[in-house]
Design an enzyme around this catalytic site. Structure first.
Site, mmCIF file in Angstrom:
data_model
loop_
_atom_site.group_PDB
_atom_site.id
_atom_site.type_symbol
_atom_site.label_atom_id
_atom_site.label_comp_id
_atom_site.label_asym_id
_atom_site.label_seq_id
_atom_site.Cartn_x
_atom_site.Cartn_y
_atom_site.Cartn_z
ATOM 1 N N LYS A 228 24.872 37.437 47.691
ATOM 2 C CA LYS A 228 26.081 38.252 47.730
ATOM 3 C C LYS A 228 27.256 37.597 47.014
ATOM 4 O O LYS A 228 27.259 36.395 46.714
ATOM 5 C CB LYS A 228 26.454 38.577 49.181
ATOM 6 C CG LYS A 228 25.536 39.639 49.782
ATOM 7 C CD LYS A 228 26.034 40.127 51.129
ATOM 8 C CE LYS A 228 25.180 41.283 51.629
ATOM 9 N NZ LYS A 228 25.599 41.754 52.967
ATOM 10 N N ARG A 262 18.248 38.312 56.632
ATOM 11 C CA ARG A 262 17.833 39.327 55.658
ATOM 12 C C ARG A 262 18.031 38.755 54.255
ATOM 13 O O ARG A 262 19.159 38.521 53.833
ATOM 14 C CB ARG A 262 18.652 40.608 55.851
ATOM 15 C CG ARG A 262 18.283 41.753 54.913
ATOM 16 C CD ARG A 262 19.172 42.966 55.175
ATOM 17 N NE ARG A 262 18.813 44.092 54.322
ATOM 18 C CZ ARG A 262 19.282 44.286 53.094
ATOM 19 N NH1 ARG A 262 20.162 43.440 52.574
ATOM 20 N NH2 ARG A 262 18.888 45.334 52.381
#
Length: 283
Positions: A228, A262
Site C-alpha cells: 500500500k 491480508r
C-alpha cells in the site's frame, strides 16, 4: 454495548479457522484495475493457478475480489462483479483445501458466493450498502468489517480526525451493533482498521502504532497493508519495491495481536509469521 473476548475458533462455512495464532490470507484480484496486480488473474485458469500457489505457500485463506477499491476505481455493476468472482469461487471450493473470503459489498455477490462455497464475507464498506446486512446475515457466514469514510472514489479527499483511534473504534463498534441487530452475532465478526482507506500517511502510521487499542472491541483483527501507499510514502518506493516494508509491518502486526494478514506476497509473509511463532514458543 458489551463485547465478548476474541474467539479462538471462527466457523467459516464447512471449515473452521483457528484464531489462537496468526493466519495469512492471500489476495486474488480478478479485476482489470486493482492497484498492484490488476488484470493478471482475470482468466479463470490463471486465477486458479495463483490460488494454488498461495495455498502451497501457506495461505489458509484466499480473498477473492471482483471490484477494485483503489482511489478513482470505476464502479462495477453487481452482474459484472458476480461474473468475475463466482467462477473462481466455485473452482477453488471444489479443488482446494482453503477458506474462501469474498471481498465484496454487493448483496447478490454475498448470497451467490456463499452458495458456491465461500466461507467469509470481507466488506470494505462494513455492510452499509442497501441490503448488505440482510444478505450477509442470510448467508450465516462470518463477516469482516472495515473502517472507511465515504467511498473509494472520494475517501482520500482531505480525511480529518479529532481522535483517530477513538473514531475508528467508535465506527467499528457501531457497525458491530448494527450487525447484531440484523442477526450476525459478535462471534462471527472480524475487524479491519482500514489502513489506506480515508487516511493520510500520518493517520496510517499512528493507527498502526496504537492498533492494539482496538482489542478493546473484543474481536479478532485483520490487517491489510500489503504494497500500500503508506509503505511507498514512508520509504519512497514504487509498488513493485514495497515487499520489505510490508514484511516489517506484517511482523509488527503479529506482535500487536493481528490474527489475519491480508497480503500479496504469501510465502514471504508466512516465513515471518512462522519465525515469530518459533521464537515465541521457545522455552
Amino acid at each position: 454495548m458489551t463485547f465478548v473476548s476474541s474467539p479462538t475458533r471462527l466457523p467459516c462455512g464447512n471449515r473452521v479457522l483457528d484464531l489462537s495464532h496468526t493466519h495469512v490470507m492471500g489476495i486474488l484480484n480478478v479485476t482489470p484495475d486493482s492497484f498492484s496486480d490488476g488484470g493478471r488473474f482475470r482468466q479463470l485458469d490463471a486465477a486458479l493457478r495463483h490460488a494454488e500457489a498461495m495455498v502451497a505457500a501457506g495461505a489458509t485463506l484466499i480473498d477473492v475480489g471482483g471490484e477494485s477499491t483503489r482511489p478513482g476505481a470505476r464502479v462495477v455493476s453487481p452482474l459484472e462483479e458476480l461474473e468475475r468472482v463466482a467462477p473462481i469461487v466455485e473452482r477453488i471450493a471444489r479443488e482446494l483445501d482453503v477458506i474462501i473470503s469474498v471481498d465484496t459489498s454487493t448483496p447478490t455477490v454475498m448470497r451467490e458466493t456463499a452458495r458456491l462455497g465461500a466461507g467469509l464475507i470481507n466488506d470494505v464498506r462494513s455492510l452499509q450498502r442497501d441490503g448488505a446486512l440482510d444478505a450477509a446475515a442470510a448467508t450465516g457466514l462470518p463477516v469482516c468489517l472495515m473502517h472507511m469514510l465515504g467511498e473509494p472514489g472520494n475517501m482520500q479527499d482531505s480525511p480529518d480526525y479529532d481522535d483517530l483511534v477513538g473514531e475508528v473504534s467508535g465506527f467499528l463498534a457501531e457497525r458491530i451493533a448494527h450487525c447484531v441487530i440484523a442477526g450476525i452475532g459478535p462471534e462471527k465478526i472480524v475487524l479491519d482498521p482500514g489502513f489506506g482507506f480515508a487516511k493520510t500517511l500520518q493517520h496510517n502510521l499512528s493507527l498502526f502504532k496504537h492498533m492494539d487499542a482496538l482489542h478493546a472491541l473484543g474481536r479478532p483483527l485483520l490487517v491489510g497493508v500489503s504494497r500500500k501507499s503508506m509503505i511507498g510514502q514512508a520509504l519512497n518506493r514504487p509498488v513493485g519495491e514495497r515487499l520489505y516494508g510490508g514484511l516489517a509491518l506484517a511482523a509488527l502486526a503479529v506482535t500487536k495481536g493481528a490474527r489475519i494478514l491480508r497480503v500479496h506476497d504469501v510465502a514471504e509473509t508466512v516465513d515471518v509469521v512462522r519465525m515469530i511463532a518459533a521464537v515465541e514458543s521457545a522455552e
